[in-house]
Design a protein around this motif. Sequence first.
Motif, PDB file in Angstrom:
ATOM      1  N   ALA A  68       0.841  -1.201   0.000  1.00  0.00           N
ATOM      2  CA  ALA A  68       0.000   0.000   0.000  1.00  0.00           C
ATOM      3  C   ALA A  68       0.871   1.244   0.000  1.00  0.00           C
ATOM      4  O   ALA A  68       1.927   1.268   0.638  1.00  0.00           O
ATOM      5  N   ILE A  71      -0.949   7.539  -3.120  1.00  0.00           N
ATOM      6  CA  ILE A  71      -0.608   7.939  -4.490  1.00  0.00           C
ATOM      7  C   ILE A  71      -1.714   8.855  -5.004  1.00  0.00           C
ATOM      8  O   ILE A  71      -2.891   8.641  -4.717  1.00  0.00           O
ATOM      9  N   SER A  88       9.828   3.211  -6.034  1.00  0.00           N
ATOM     10  CA  SER A  88       8.841   2.720  -5.064  1.00  0.00           C
ATOM     11  C   SER A  88       8.380   1.314  -5.450  1.00  0.00           C
ATOM     12  O   SER A  88       8.460   0.906  -6.619  1.00  0.00           O
ATOM     13  N   THR A  90       5.334   0.420  -5.454  1.00  0.00           N
ATOM     14  CA  THR A  90       4.147   0.601  -6.298  1.00  0.00           C
ATOM     15  C   THR A  90       4.558   0.706  -7.764  1.00  0.00           C
ATOM     16  O   THR A  90       3.959   0.077  -8.645  1.00  0.00           O
ATOM     17  N   SER A 114       1.787   4.012   5.485  1.00  0.00           N
ATOM     18  CA  SER A 114       2.063   3.486   4.144  1.00  0.00           C
ATOM     19  C   SER A 114       2.958   4.425   3.352  1.00  0.00           C
ATOM     20  O   SER A 114       3.488   4.039   2.320  1.00  0.00           O
TER      21      SER A 114
HETATM   22  C1  LIG Z   1      -0.537  12.278  -0.088  1.00  0.00           C
HETATM   23  C2  LIG Z   1       0.593  11.595  -0.830  1.00  0.00           C
HETATM   24  C3  LIG Z   1       0.536  11.450  -2.219  1.00  0.00           C
HETATM   25  C4  LIG Z   1       1.569  10.812  -2.946  1.00  0.00           C
HETATM   26  N1  LIG Z   1       1.482  10.685  -4.311  1.00  0.00           N
HETATM   27  C5  LIG Z   1       2.469  10.061  -5.002  1.00  0.00           C
HETATM   28  C6  LIG Z   1       2.372   9.910  -6.433  1.00  0.00           C
HETATM   29  O1  LIG Z   1       1.410  10.331  -7.086  1.00  0.00           O
HETATM   30  N2  LIG Z   1       3.387   9.262  -7.053  1.00  0.00           N
HETATM   31  C7  LIG Z   1       4.457   8.755  -6.371  1.00  0.00           C
HETATM   32  O2  LIG Z   1       5.323   8.172  -7.000  1.00  0.00           O
HETATM   33  N3  LIG Z   1       4.567   8.895  -5.020  1.00  0.00           N
HETATM   34  C8  LIG Z   1       3.609   9.528  -4.328  1.00  0.00           C
HETATM   35  N4  LIG Z   1       3.709   9.664  -2.962  1.00  0.00           N
HETATM   36  C9  LIG Z   1       4.886   9.113  -2.282  1.00  0.00           C
HETATM   37  C10 LIG Z   1       4.727   7.621  -2.023  1.00  0.00           C
HETATM   38  O3  LIG Z   1       3.566   7.336  -1.268  1.00  0.00           O
HETATM   39  C11 LIG Z   1       5.954   7.148  -1.242  1.00  0.00           C
HETATM   40  O4  LIG Z   1       7.078   7.246  -2.083  1.00  0.00           O
HETATM   41  C12 LIG Z   1       5.820   5.751  -0.697  1.00  0.00           C
HETATM   42  O5  LIG Z   1       6.886   5.506   0.175  1.00  0.00           O
HETATM   43  C13 LIG Z   1       5.802   4.699  -1.772  1.00  0.00           C
HETATM   44  O6  LIG Z   1       5.615   3.466  -1.122  1.00  0.00           O
HETATM   45  P1  LIG Z   1       5.915   2.063  -1.803  1.00  0.00           P
HETATM   46  O7  LIG Z   1       7.416   1.956  -1.952  1.00  0.00           O
HETATM   47  O8  LIG Z   1       5.353   1.083  -0.831  1.00  0.00           O
HETATM   48  O9  LIG Z   1       5.214   2.056  -3.121  1.00  0.00           O
HETATM   49  C14 LIG Z   1       2.698  10.309  -2.240  1.00  0.00           C
HETATM   50  C15 LIG Z   1       2.741  10.448  -0.838  1.00  0.00           C
HETATM   51  C16 LIG Z   1       1.717  11.090  -0.135  1.00  0.00           C
HETATM   52  C17 LIG Z   1       1.790  11.223   1.363  1.00  0.00           C
END
Ligand SMILES: Cc1cc2nc3c(=O)[nH]c(=O)nc-3n(C[C@H](O)[C@H](O)[C@H](O)COP(=O)(O)O)c2cc1C
Length: 259
Positions: A68, A71, A88, A90, A114
Amino acid sequence: MSQAISSGSGRSGPAPESSCSGSVSSPGKTDYGNGRPCRICRISPEEAGLYDGISEMIVVTGEKKPNAAPIGIIYRNGRLFLRLFYGSATCRNLESEDYFTGCVTTDPFIFAESCYGNLGPEYFEQNYYDIGRGLLQAPSLRSCDADRITLFRCLSRKRSEIALLIDIEPVVTIVTNSRRGMPFNRGFSALIEACVDLTRFRLSGDHEIIQRLVRYQGIVRRCGRPEDKEAFLLIRRKMLEYSENRESEKKTDIRENEA
Ligand SMILES: Cc1cc2nc3c(=O)[nH]c(=O)nc-3n(C[C@H](O)[C@H](O)[C@H](O)COP(=O)(O)O)c2cc1C
Protein backbone atom coordinates in the motif's frame (compact mmCIF):
# COMPACT_ATOMS: atom_id res chain seq x y z
CA MET A 1 8.91 -2.56 6.46
CA SER A 2 6.90 -1.22 9.37
CA GLN A 3 4.16 -3.22 10.95
CA ALA A 4 0.74 -1.88 11.80
CA ILE A 5 0.40 0.02 15.03
CA SER A 6 -1.99 -1.78 17.30
CA SER A 7 -4.61 0.65 18.49
CA GLY A 8 -7.73 0.79 20.58
CA SER A 9 -9.82 0.93 17.45
CA GLY A 10 -8.84 -2.65 16.65
CA ARG A 11 -6.85 -1.50 13.65
CA SER A 12 -4.36 -4.35 13.80
CA GLY A 13 -6.76 -7.28 14.05
CA PRO A 14 -9.22 -8.70 11.58
CA ALA A 15 -12.33 -6.56 11.48
CA PRO A 16 -15.61 -7.87 12.81
CA GLU A 17 -17.65 -9.35 10.00
CA SER A 18 -20.38 -6.76 10.26
CA SER A 19 -18.10 -3.71 10.03
CA CYS A 20 -16.42 -5.13 6.94
CA SER A 21 -19.54 -5.95 4.97
CA GLY A 22 -19.52 -3.52 2.10
CA SER A 23 -22.56 -1.89 0.61
CA VAL A 24 -22.77 -1.62 -3.15
CA SER A 25 -22.31 1.70 -4.94
CA SER A 26 -24.62 0.97 -7.84
CA PRO A 27 -27.23 -1.57 -6.81
CA GLY A 28 -27.76 -4.33 -9.31
CA LYS A 29 -24.48 -3.62 -11.06
CA THR A 30 -21.91 -5.00 -8.69
CA ASP A 31 -21.80 -7.50 -5.91
CA TYR A 32 -19.04 -7.34 -3.40
CA GLY A 33 -17.32 -8.38 -0.28
CA ASN A 34 -15.46 -10.99 1.68
CA GLY A 35 -14.46 -13.20 -1.20
CA ARG A 36 -17.67 -12.85 -3.22
CA PRO A 37 -17.12 -11.93 -6.86
CA CYS A 38 -17.91 -8.50 -8.29
CA ARG A 39 -19.50 -8.38 -11.71
CA ILE A 40 -17.53 -6.20 -14.09
CA CYS A 41 -18.95 -2.87 -15.22
CA ARG A 42 -16.77 -0.19 -16.74
CA ILE A 43 -17.51 3.16 -15.16
CA SER A 44 -16.65 6.81 -15.59
CA PRO A 45 -14.12 8.54 -13.33
CA GLU A 46 -16.98 10.57 -11.84
CA GLU A 47 -18.83 7.38 -10.93
CA ALA A 48 -15.67 6.34 -9.14
CA GLY A 49 -15.76 9.62 -7.20
CA LEU A 50 -12.94 11.21 -9.22
CA TYR A 51 -13.04 14.81 -10.34
CA ASP A 52 -10.59 17.22 -11.99
CA GLY A 53 -7.42 17.49 -9.95
CA ILE A 54 -5.42 14.98 -7.94
CA SER A 55 -7.23 12.56 -5.66
CA GLU A 56 -5.07 11.11 -2.95
CA MET A 57 -5.80 7.43 -2.44
CA ILE A 58 -4.11 4.44 -0.94
CA VAL A 59 -3.05 2.43 -3.96
CA VAL A 60 -2.77 -1.30 -3.31
CA THR A 61 -0.68 -3.38 -5.68
CA GLY A 62 1.19 -6.68 -5.46
CA GLU A 63 -0.21 -9.91 -6.82
CA LYS A 64 2.13 -11.92 -4.60
CA LYS A 65 2.43 -9.63 -1.60
CA PRO A 66 0.07 -6.68 -1.11
CA ASN A 67 1.68 -3.27 -0.90
CA ALA A 68 0.00 0.00 0.00
CA ALA A 69 1.13 3.56 -0.68
CA PRO A 70 -0.52 6.98 -0.83
CA ILE A 71 -0.61 7.94 -4.49
CA GLY A 72 -2.30 10.76 -6.36
CA ILE A 73 -4.76 9.71 -9.06
CA ILE A 74 -4.49 12.51 -11.60
CA TYR A 75 -7.55 13.50 -13.63
CA ARG A 76 -6.79 16.30 -16.05
CA ASN A 77 -8.50 17.24 -19.31
CA GLY A 78 -10.38 13.96 -19.38
CA ARG A 79 -7.19 11.94 -18.87
CA LEU A 80 -6.82 9.70 -15.84
CA PHE A 81 -3.29 8.68 -14.94
CA LEU A 82 -0.66 7.92 -12.32
CA ARG A 83 2.78 9.49 -12.11
CA LEU A 84 4.94 7.01 -10.24
CA PHE A 85 8.42 8.10 -9.30
CA TYR A 86 10.95 5.35 -9.85
CA GLY A 87 12.13 3.42 -6.84
CA SER A 88 8.84 2.72 -5.06
CA ALA A 89 7.33 -0.74 -4.71
CA THR A 90 4.15 0.60 -6.30
CA CYS A 91 6.09 1.67 -9.37
CA ARG A 92 7.88 -1.67 -9.58
CA ASN A 93 4.61 -3.62 -9.23
CA LEU A 94 2.75 -1.58 -11.81
CA GLU A 95 5.52 -1.96 -14.37
CA SER A 96 4.07 -5.43 -14.94
CA GLU A 97 0.70 -5.69 -13.18
CA ASP A 98 -2.35 -4.52 -15.10
CA TYR A 99 -4.80 -4.06 -12.22
CA PHE A 100 -4.67 -2.36 -8.85
CA THR A 101 -7.10 -1.01 -6.31
CA GLY A 102 -7.38 2.60 -5.21
CA CYS A 103 -8.77 2.93 -1.71
CA VAL A 104 -10.28 6.09 -0.30
CA THR A 105 -9.67 6.45 3.37
CA THR A 106 -9.61 9.21 5.92
CA ASP A 107 -7.51 7.13 8.29
CA PRO A 108 -4.41 9.26 8.90
CA PHE A 109 -2.45 6.30 10.26
CA ILE A 110 -2.89 4.40 7.03
CA PHE A 111 -1.59 7.43 5.14
CA ALA A 112 1.31 7.94 7.52
CA GLU A 113 2.40 4.33 7.81
CA SER A 114 2.06 3.49 4.14
CA CYS A 115 4.04 6.54 3.05
CA TYR A 116 7.17 5.50 4.94
CA GLY A 117 6.81 1.69 4.89
CA ASN A 118 4.34 -1.05 4.08
CA LEU A 119 1.27 -1.91 6.13
CA GLY A 120 1.01 -5.18 8.00
CA PRO A 121 -0.88 -8.04 6.31
CA GLU A 122 -3.84 -7.50 8.64
CA TYR A 123 -4.64 -4.26 6.80
CA PHE A 124 -5.38 -6.06 3.53
CA GLU A 125 -8.11 -8.25 2.12
CA GLN A 126 -8.44 -10.06 -1.18
CA ASN A 127 -11.52 -9.80 -3.36
CA TYR A 128 -12.55 -11.29 -6.67
CA TYR A 129 -13.68 -9.31 -9.68
CA ASP A 130 -15.30 -10.81 -12.74
CA ILE A 131 -13.33 -9.26 -15.60
CA GLY A 132 -15.13 -11.09 -18.37
CA ARG A 133 -12.58 -13.79 -19.09
CA GLY A 134 -12.54 -15.07 -15.51
CA LEU A 135 -12.22 -13.93 -11.95
CA LEU A 136 -9.48 -11.52 -11.03
CA GLN A 137 -8.19 -11.59 -7.49
CA ALA A 138 -6.91 -8.24 -6.26
CA PRO A 139 -5.80 -7.00 -2.85
CA SER A 140 -7.19 -3.85 -1.29
CA LEU A 141 -7.43 -2.24 2.10
CA ARG A 142 -10.03 -3.94 4.25
CA SER A 143 -13.44 -2.61 3.41
CA CYS A 144 -13.88 -1.52 7.03
CA ASP A 145 -10.86 0.82 6.70
CA ALA A 146 -11.80 2.24 3.30
CA ASP A 147 -14.73 4.46 2.37
CA ARG A 148 -14.47 3.39 -1.23
CA ILE A 149 -12.53 0.76 -3.15
CA THR A 150 -12.07 1.04 -6.90
CA LEU A 151 -10.50 -1.53 -9.17
CA PHE A 152 -8.42 0.22 -11.86
CA ARG A 153 -6.99 -1.18 -15.06
CA CYS A 154 -3.68 0.08 -16.51
CA LEU A 155 -4.14 1.02 -20.17
CA SER A 156 -0.70 2.18 -21.26
CA ARG A 157 2.67 3.09 -19.80
CA LYS A 158 5.10 5.82 -20.71
CA ARG A 159 8.51 6.45 -19.20
CA SER A 160 9.86 9.87 -18.43
CA GLU A 161 13.28 10.49 -16.93
CA ILE A 162 11.96 10.56 -13.39
CA ALA A 163 8.64 8.76 -13.44
CA LEU A 164 6.47 6.10 -14.98
CA LEU A 165 3.24 7.57 -16.36
CA ILE A 166 0.37 5.11 -16.53
CA ASP A 167 -2.97 5.86 -18.14
CA ILE A 168 -5.68 4.09 -16.19
CA GLU A 169 -9.42 3.51 -16.16
CA PRO A 170 -11.75 2.64 -13.29
CA VAL A 171 -13.48 -0.69 -13.70
CA VAL A 172 -15.54 -1.31 -10.58
CA THR A 173 -16.16 0.96 -7.62
CA ILE A 174 -17.66 0.06 -4.29
CA VAL A 175 -18.64 2.49 -1.58
CA THR A 176 -17.86 0.39 1.45
CA ASN A 177 -18.75 2.80 4.20
CA SER A 178 -21.71 5.09 4.52
CA ARG A 179 -19.48 8.18 4.40
CA ARG A 180 -19.35 10.05 1.11
CA GLY A 181 -16.62 7.95 -0.44
CA MET A 182 -14.79 11.01 -1.75
CA PRO A 183 -11.04 10.71 -2.24
CA PHE A 184 -8.65 12.83 -0.24
CA ASN A 185 -7.57 15.93 -2.15
CA ARG A 186 -4.53 17.90 -0.99
CA GLY A 187 -5.87 20.99 -2.73
CA PHE A 188 -8.98 20.90 -0.60
CA SER A 189 -7.05 20.39 2.62
CA ALA A 190 -4.62 23.18 1.70
CA LEU A 191 -7.64 25.42 1.23
CA ILE A 192 -8.90 24.47 4.69
CA GLU A 193 -5.46 25.25 6.13
CA ALA A 194 -5.52 28.61 4.35
CA CYS A 195 -8.92 29.38 5.91
CA VAL A 196 -7.57 28.59 9.36
CA ASP A 197 -4.51 30.75 8.72
CA LEU A 198 -6.64 33.61 7.47
CA THR A 199 -8.52 33.73 10.76
CA ARG A 200 -5.19 33.59 12.63
CA PHE A 201 -3.71 36.35 10.50
CA ARG A 202 -6.65 38.58 11.31
CA LEU A 203 -5.73 38.23 14.98
CA SER A 204 -1.94 38.17 14.88
CA GLY A 205 -0.80 39.76 11.62
CA ASP A 206 2.03 37.21 11.66
CA HIS A 207 3.84 37.50 8.34
CA GLU A 208 4.96 33.88 8.39
CA ILE A 209 1.34 33.05 7.63
CA ILE A 210 1.58 34.89 4.33
CA GLN A 211 4.56 32.74 3.40
CA ARG A 212 2.56 29.64 4.25
CA LEU A 213 -0.26 30.93 2.09
CA VAL A 214 2.10 31.06 -0.88
CA ARG A 215 2.85 27.38 -0.28
CA TYR A 216 -0.84 26.48 0.04
CA GLN A 217 -1.50 28.36 -3.17
CA GLY A 218 0.97 26.11 -4.99
CA ILE A 219 -0.74 23.00 -3.63
CA VAL A 220 -4.23 24.25 -4.49
CA ARG A 221 -3.08 25.09 -8.03
CA ARG A 222 -1.47 21.68 -8.54
CA CYS A 223 -3.91 19.40 -6.76
CA GLY A 224 -7.14 21.30 -6.20
CA ARG A 225 -10.47 21.02 -7.95
CA PRO A 226 -11.76 24.07 -9.85
CA GLU A 227 -13.90 25.06 -6.87
CA ASP A 228 -10.89 24.83 -4.52
CA LYS A 229 -8.99 27.20 -6.81
CA GLU A 230 -11.89 29.61 -6.93
CA ALA A 231 -12.40 29.61 -3.18
CA PHE A 232 -8.69 30.14 -2.69
CA LEU A 233 -8.90 33.44 -4.59
CA LEU A 234 -11.42 34.67 -2.00
CA ILE A 235 -9.06 33.75 0.81
CA ARG A 236 -6.12 35.41 -0.91
CA ARG A 237 -8.11 38.58 -1.57
CA LYS A 238 -9.19 38.71 2.06
CA MET A 239 -5.64 38.12 3.27
CA LEU A 240 -4.39 41.06 1.15
CA GLU A 241 -7.18 43.22 2.53
CA TYR A 242 -6.22 42.35 6.12
CA SER A 243 -2.58 42.94 5.33
CA GLU A 244 -3.26 46.38 3.78
CA ASN A 245 -5.44 47.35 6.75
CA ARG A 246 -2.63 46.41 9.09
CA GLU A 247 -0.09 48.40 7.05
CA SER A 248 -2.29 51.51 7.04
CA GLU A 249 -2.92 51.08 10.78
CA LYS A 250 0.84 50.91 11.29
CA LYS A 251 1.37 54.07 9.21
CA THR A 252 -1.32 55.89 11.22
CA ASP A 253 0.39 54.77 14.45
CA ILE A 254 3.76 56.08 13.20
CA ARG A 255 2.27 59.41 12.09
CA GLU A 256 0.51 59.83 15.45
CA ASN A 257 3.78 59.07 17.30
CA GLU A 258 5.68 61.58 15.11
CA ALA A 259 3.16 64.36 15.74
C1 LIG B 1 -0.54 12.28 -0.09
C2 LIG B 1 0.59 11.60 -0.83
C3 LIG B 1 0.54 11.45 -2.22
C4 LIG B 1 1.57 10.81 -2.95
N1 LIG B 1 1.48 10.68 -4.31
C5 LIG B 1 2.47 10.06 -5.00
C6 LIG B 1 2.37 9.91 -6.43
O1 LIG B 1 1.41 10.33 -7.09
N2 LIG B 1 3.39 9.26 -7.05
C7 LIG B 1 4.46 8.75 -6.37
O2 LIG B 1 5.32 8.17 -7.00
N3 LIG B 1 4.57 8.90 -5.02
C8 LIG B 1 3.61 9.53 -4.33
N4 LIG B 1 3.71 9.66 -2.96
C9 LIG B 1 4.89 9.11 -2.28
C10 LIG B 1 4.73 7.62 -2.02
O3 LIG B 1 3.57 7.34 -1.27
C11 LIG B 1 5.95 7.15 -1.24
O4 LIG B 1 7.08 7.25 -2.08
C12 LIG B 1 5.82 5.75 -0.70
O5 LIG B 1 6.89 5.51 0.17
C13 LIG B 1 5.80 4.70 -1.77
O6 LIG B 1 5.61 3.47 -1.12
P1 LIG B 1 5.92 2.06 -1.80
O7 LIG B 1 7.42 1.96 -1.95
O8 LIG B 1 5.35 1.08 -0.83
O9 LIG B 1 5.21 2.06 -3.12
C14 LIG B 1 2.70 10.31 -2.24
C15 LIG B 1 2.74 10.45 -0.84
C16 LIG B 1 1.72 11.09 -0.13
C17 LIG B 1 1.79 11.22 1.36
